[in-house]
Write a protein that holds these residues in place. Structure first.
Motif, mmCIF file in Angstrom:
data_model
loop_
_atom_site.group_PDB
_atom_site.id
_atom_site.type_symbol
_atom_site.label_atom_id
_atom_site.label_comp_id
_atom_site.label_asym_id
_atom_site.label_seq_id
_atom_site.Cartn_x
_atom_site.Cartn_y
_atom_site.Cartn_z
ATOM 1 N N ILE A 178 0.868 -1.191 0.000
ATOM 2 C CA ILE A 178 0.000 0.000 0.000
ATOM 3 C C ILE A 178 0.903 1.240 0.000
ATOM 4 C CG2 ILE A 178 -1.589 1.387 1.384
ATOM 5 C CD1 ILE A 178 -2.950 -1.210 2.264
ATOM 6 N N ASN A 179 1.961 1.209 0.811
ATOM 7 C CA ASN A 179 2.905 2.329 0.864
ATOM 8 C C ASN A 179 3.620 2.541 -0.467
ATOM 9 O OD1 ASN A 179 2.461 3.236 3.473
ATOM 10 N ND2 ASN A 179 3.915 1.782 4.362
ATOM 11 N N LYS A 180 3.866 1.447 -1.194
ATOM 12 C CA LYS A 180 4.529 1.553 -2.498
ATOM 13 C C LYS A 180 3.583 2.055 -3.582
ATOM 14 C CE LYS A 180 8.249 -1.815 -2.169
ATOM 15 N NZ LYS A 180 8.815 -3.046 -2.754
ATOM 16 N N GLY A 181 2.278 2.114 -3.273
ATOM 17 C CA GLY A 181 1.312 2.642 -4.230
ATOM 18 C C GLY A 181 0.646 1.587 -5.099
ATOM 19 N N GLU A 239 -7.937 4.405 2.918
ATOM 20 C CA GLU A 239 -8.719 5.621 2.678
ATOM 21 C C GLU A 239 -7.827 6.757 2.182
ATOM 22 O OE1 GLU A 239 -11.117 6.598 6.104
ATOM 23 O OE2 GLU A 239 -12.007 4.594 6.113
ATOM 24 N N ASP A 240 -6.620 6.871 2.744
ATOM 25 C CA ASP A 240 -5.687 7.919 2.314
ATOM 26 C C ASP A 240 -5.305 7.772 0.844
ATOM 27 O OD1 ASP A 240 -5.705 9.026 4.825
ATOM 28 O OD2 ASP A 240 -3.755 8.177 5.426
ATOM 29 N N ALA A 253 -12.907 -3.892 2.421
ATOM 30 C CA ALA A 253 -14.105 -4.427 3.062
ATOM 31 C C ALA A 253 -13.687 -5.486 4.069
ATOM 32 C CB ALA A 253 -15.036 -5.045 2.025
ATOM 33 N N TYR A 254 -14.544 -5.695 5.042
ATOM 34 C CA TYR A 254 -14.320 -6.732 6.045
ATOM 35 C C TYR A 254 -15.164 -7.951 5.708
ATOM 36 C CZ TYR A 254 -11.969 -3.457 9.202
ATOM 37 O OH TYR A 254 -11.091 -2.578 9.763
ATOM 38 N N VAL A 255 -14.603 -9.124 5.948
ATOM 39 C CA VAL A 255 -15.346 -10.380 5.867
ATOM 40 C C VAL A 255 -15.344 -10.967 7.279
ATOM 41 C CG1 VAL A 255 -14.872 -10.828 3.431
ATOM 42 C CG2 VAL A 255 -13.274 -11.662 5.142
ATOM 43 N N PRO A 256 -16.303 -11.823 7.617
ATOM 44 C CA PRO A 256 -16.443 -12.266 9.014
ATOM 45 C C PRO A 256 -15.329 -13.155 9.566
ATOM 46 C CG PRO A 256 -18.418 -12.776 7.755
ATOM 47 C CD PRO A 256 -17.410 -12.264 6.800
ATOM 48 N N SER A 257 -14.658 -13.950 8.733
ATOM 49 C CA SER A 257 -13.780 -14.988 9.287
ATOM 50 C C SER A 257 -12.367 -14.966 8.724
ATOM 51 C CB SER A 257 -14.408 -16.355 9.014
ATOM 52 O OG SER A 257 -13.519 -17.387 9.334
ATOM 53 N N LYS A 258 -11.369 -14.951 9.623
ATOM 54 C CA LYS A 258 -9.977 -14.983 9.178
ATOM 55 C C LYS A 258 -9.569 -16.383 8.718
ATOM 56 C CE LYS A 258 -8.224 -15.328 13.896
ATOM 57 N NZ LYS A 258 -7.483 -14.646 14.938
ATOM 58 N N SER A 259 -10.184 -17.425 9.262
ATOM 59 C CA SER A 259 -9.847 -18.780 8.814
ATOM 60 C C SER A 259 -10.375 -19.031 7.401
ATOM 61 C CB SER A 259 -10.353 -19.829 9.794
ATOM 62 O OG SER A 259 -11.727 -19.669 10.022
ATOM 63 N N ASP A 260 -11.586 -18.522 7.093
ATOM 64 C CA ASP A 260 -12.124 -18.649 5.736
ATOM 65 C C ASP A 260 -11.304 -17.819 4.753
ATOM 66 O OD1 ASP A 260 -14.073 -20.282 6.738
ATOM 67 O OD2 ASP A 260 -15.703 -18.826 6.574
ATOM 68 N N LEU A 319 -19.915 0.128 -0.980
ATOM 69 C CA LEU A 319 -20.175 0.004 0.456
ATOM 70 C C LEU A 319 -19.941 1.343 1.139
ATOM 71 C CD1 LEU A 319 -18.389 -3.391 1.272
ATOM 72 C CD2 LEU A 319 -20.851 -2.987 1.223
ATOM 73 N N PRO A 320 -20.806 1.689 2.104
ATOM 74 C CA PRO A 320 -20.635 2.990 2.802
ATOM 75 C C PRO A 320 -19.433 2.922 3.746
ATOM 76 C CG PRO A 320 -22.432 1.750 3.765
ATOM 77 C CD PRO A 320 -21.968 0.958 2.579
ATOM 78 N N LEU A 321 -18.576 3.931 3.695
ATOM 79 C CA LEU A 321 -17.418 3.980 4.585
ATOM 80 C C LEU A 321 -17.851 4.395 5.990
ATOM 81 C CD1 LEU A 321 -14.715 5.678 2.333
ATOM 82 C CD2 LEU A 321 -14.831 3.299 3.025
ATOM 83 N N PRO A 322 -17.158 3.905 7.017
ATOM 84 C CA PRO A 322 -17.500 4.327 8.386
ATOM 85 C C PRO A 322 -17.132 5.794 8.595
ATOM 86 C CG PRO A 322 -15.517 3.007 8.394
ATOM 87 C CD PRO A 322 -16.050 2.976 6.995
ATOM 88 N N LEU A 323 -17.778 6.428 9.543
ATOM 89 C CA LEU A 323 -17.502 7.851 9.795
ATOM 90 C C LEU A 323 -16.197 8.047 10.531
ATOM 91 C CD1 LEU A 323 -21.075 8.986 10.785
ATOM 92 C CD2 LEU A 323 -19.916 9.342 8.620
#
Length: 149
Positions: free
Chosen positions: A67-70, A95-96, A102-109, A145-149
């Protein structure tokens, strides 16, 4: 060695697959925007295709570096990661740089979709011509998807 296999099989049976609804009980307070059940399935499908073509970045350190490398792509975070301090800076970085996430519910999945036996808390899917249609579909829905405030 022969003893370990039956134990591993018994352990796998002891932890049955949890449904999307059940996984929502283990979410972090920061897991916004959360992908719907349908979008979660599409993201896993896209991750599987990207992993086949080696077009994913897996893990906090690697995703943060790119992400830092663009580098461009869709960032998918697991909503059940604790402690949240491990990866709470990733959405801000996205965001920057105007990257969809987006988030998904499970890290194992999420880890399983990437072809790994280990759970993972963040993956970046890079675009590639082999699965461009699936990627564009996911990109459109994640961006909506709506971004959080």
């Amino acid at each position: 060695m022969a003893r370990e296999k039956p134990e591993a099989a018994a352990e796998a049976e002891a932890t049955p697959e949890r449904s999307y609804r059940e996984q929502l009980d283990f979410l972090n307070p920061i897991a916004q925007p959360l992908a719907s059940r349908k979008l979660t399935r599409k993201l896993y499908k896209c991750i599987r295709k990207a992993a086949k073509h080696k077009q994913i970045r897996r893990g906090v350190k690697e995703v943060q570096k790119f992400i830092n490398k663009g580098e461009k792509g869709i960032t998918v975070l697991a909503g059940d990661t604790l402690p949240i301090d491990v990866y709470c800076h990733i959405p801000i970085m996205c965001e920057d740089r105007s990257l969809p996430y987006a988030y998904v519910p499970s890290k194992s999945d999420l880890g399983a979709a990437a072809g790994s036996k280990r759970p993972t808390c963040v993956i970046m899917i890079k675009p590639h011509e082999e699965y461009q249609e699936t990627y564009d579909e996911c990109l459109e829905e994640v961006s909506a998807l709506p971004l959080p405030l």
